[in-house]
Scaffold this active site. Structure first.
Site, PDB file in Angstrom:
ATOM      1  N   GLY A 151       0.720  -1.229   0.256  1.00  0.00           N
ATOM      2  CA  GLY A 151      -0.027   0.126   0.040  1.00  0.00           C
ATOM      3  C   GLY A 151       1.018   1.222  -0.038  1.00  0.00           C
ATOM      4  N   GLN A 193       2.934  10.228   1.332  1.00  0.00           N
ATOM      5  CA  GLN A 193       4.215   9.253   1.519  1.00  0.00           C
ATOM      6  C   GLN A 193       5.054   9.656   0.263  1.00  0.00           C
ATOM      7  OE1 GLN A 193       2.252   5.400   2.029  1.00  0.00           O
ATOM      8  NE2 GLN A 193       4.431   4.955   3.375  1.00  0.00           N
ATOM      9  N   CYS A 198       5.695  -0.112   7.124  1.00  0.00           N
ATOM     10  CA  CYS A 198       5.459   0.972   6.565  1.00  0.00           C
ATOM     11  C   CYS A 198       6.866   1.630   5.679  1.00  0.00           C
ATOM     12  CB  CYS A 198       4.812   2.068   7.253  1.00  0.00           C
ATOM     13  SG  CYS A 198       4.623   3.744   6.480  1.00  0.00           S
ATOM     14  N   LEU A 199       6.616   1.906   4.389  1.00  0.00           N
ATOM     15  CA  LEU A 199       7.727   2.235   3.599  1.00  0.00           C
ATOM     16  C   LEU A 199       8.297   3.539   4.005  1.00  0.00           C
ATOM     17  CD1 LEU A 199       6.369   1.326   0.146  1.00  0.00           C
ATOM     18  CD2 LEU A 199       7.918   0.008   1.309  1.00  0.00           C
ATOM     19  N   HIS A 236      -4.502   1.056   7.494  1.00  0.00           N
ATOM     20  CA  HIS A 236      -3.387   1.764   7.459  1.00  0.00           C
ATOM     21  C   HIS A 236      -3.021   3.092   6.729  1.00  0.00           C
ATOM     22  CE1 HIS A 236       1.536   1.198   7.908  1.00  0.00           C
ATOM     23  NE2 HIS A 236       1.101   2.121   6.931  1.00  0.00           N
ATOM     24  N   GLU A 237      -3.486   2.691   5.491  1.00  0.00           N
ATOM     25  CA  GLU A 237      -3.234   3.793   4.427  1.00  0.00           C
ATOM     26  C   GLU A 237      -4.104   5.153   4.728  1.00  0.00           C
ATOM     27  OE1 GLU A 237      -0.765   3.486   2.536  1.00  0.00           O
ATOM     28  OE2 GLU A 237      -0.335   1.492   3.119  1.00  0.00           O
ATOM     29  N   HIS A 257      -2.421   7.619   7.006  1.00  0.00           N
ATOM     30  CA  HIS A 257      -1.504   8.418   6.236  1.00  0.00           C
ATOM     31  C   HIS A 257      -2.469   9.625   5.903  1.00  0.00           C
ATOM     32  CE1 HIS A 257       2.158   6.143   6.132  1.00  0.00           C
ATOM     33  NE2 HIS A 257       1.601   5.083   5.736  1.00  0.00           N
TER      34      HIS A 257
HETATM   35 NI    NI Z   1       2.572   3.201   5.737  1.00  0.00          NI
END
Ligand code: NI
Length: 167
Positions: free
Chosen positions: A46, A51, A89-90, A131-132, A135
């Site tokens: 995701g 991000q 998470c990236l 989760h997304e 963000h």
């Molecule tokens: Ni993330």
């Protein structure tokens, strides 16, 4: 190529802005394509627009046969069943922690043609969506950990933060 902002970046903490009807154009479509490319490049599941430095309400998910973009997403209902699942998470590289979230959710969103959908998501799909979605609200999964866990991760987080600021 898009750069992924890391923990410590102020933009990750901002509440993202909704898309307006007039923004349905080729610029948006190439942005969505770039998001998928970045997600694949980093082998993530995701990726949310903030991000990659765009404070707008959009994210993409690519996981186990699901490939979808969610524009102006909303969570309409959350199940009372709470489950624990490991997240990463990236934007927070190298940290994987168990997080508690509702098991299923009812959602509404626009697809890449700005067509509205209402769906119920379960299990991993619901997990990634939540989760997304966080963000877009300026939240990161590490915010949801106990103060004990956060304390244990302090050094690692500081390290990520330091690299982000020095860039
Ligand atoms: Ni993330």
């Amino acid at each position: 190529m898009q750069t992924i902002l890391k923990y410590g970046s102020g933009l990750l903490r901002k509440k993202a802005i909704k898309y307006a009807k007039e923004e349905l154009n080729s610029t948006l479509h190439s942005f969505i394509q770039e998001m998928y490319n970045t997600l694949e490049e980093y082998e993530g599941i995701g990726l949310a627009a903030p991000q990659v430095g765009v404070s707008k309400r959009l994210f993409v998910i690519e996981y186990s046969g699901i490939k979808a973009v969610y524009i102006n997403p909303e969570i309409l209902e959350k199940s009372s069943d709470i489950v624990e699942y490991e997240e990463g998470c990236l934007s927070v590289p190298g940290i994987y922690e168990s997080v508690k979230r509702p098991e299923s959710i009812k959602i509404q969103y626009l697809d890449e043609k700005f067509i509205q959908h209402t769906e119920v998501l379960n299990e991993v799909h619901a997990r990634i969506f939540q989760h997304e979605f966080d963000h877009l609200e300026g939240l990161l999964f590490v915010d949801k950990l106990s103060s004990l866990r956060k304390n244990l991760l302090k050094k690692k987080l500081k390290k990520i933060e330091k690299n982000e600021i020095e860039k």
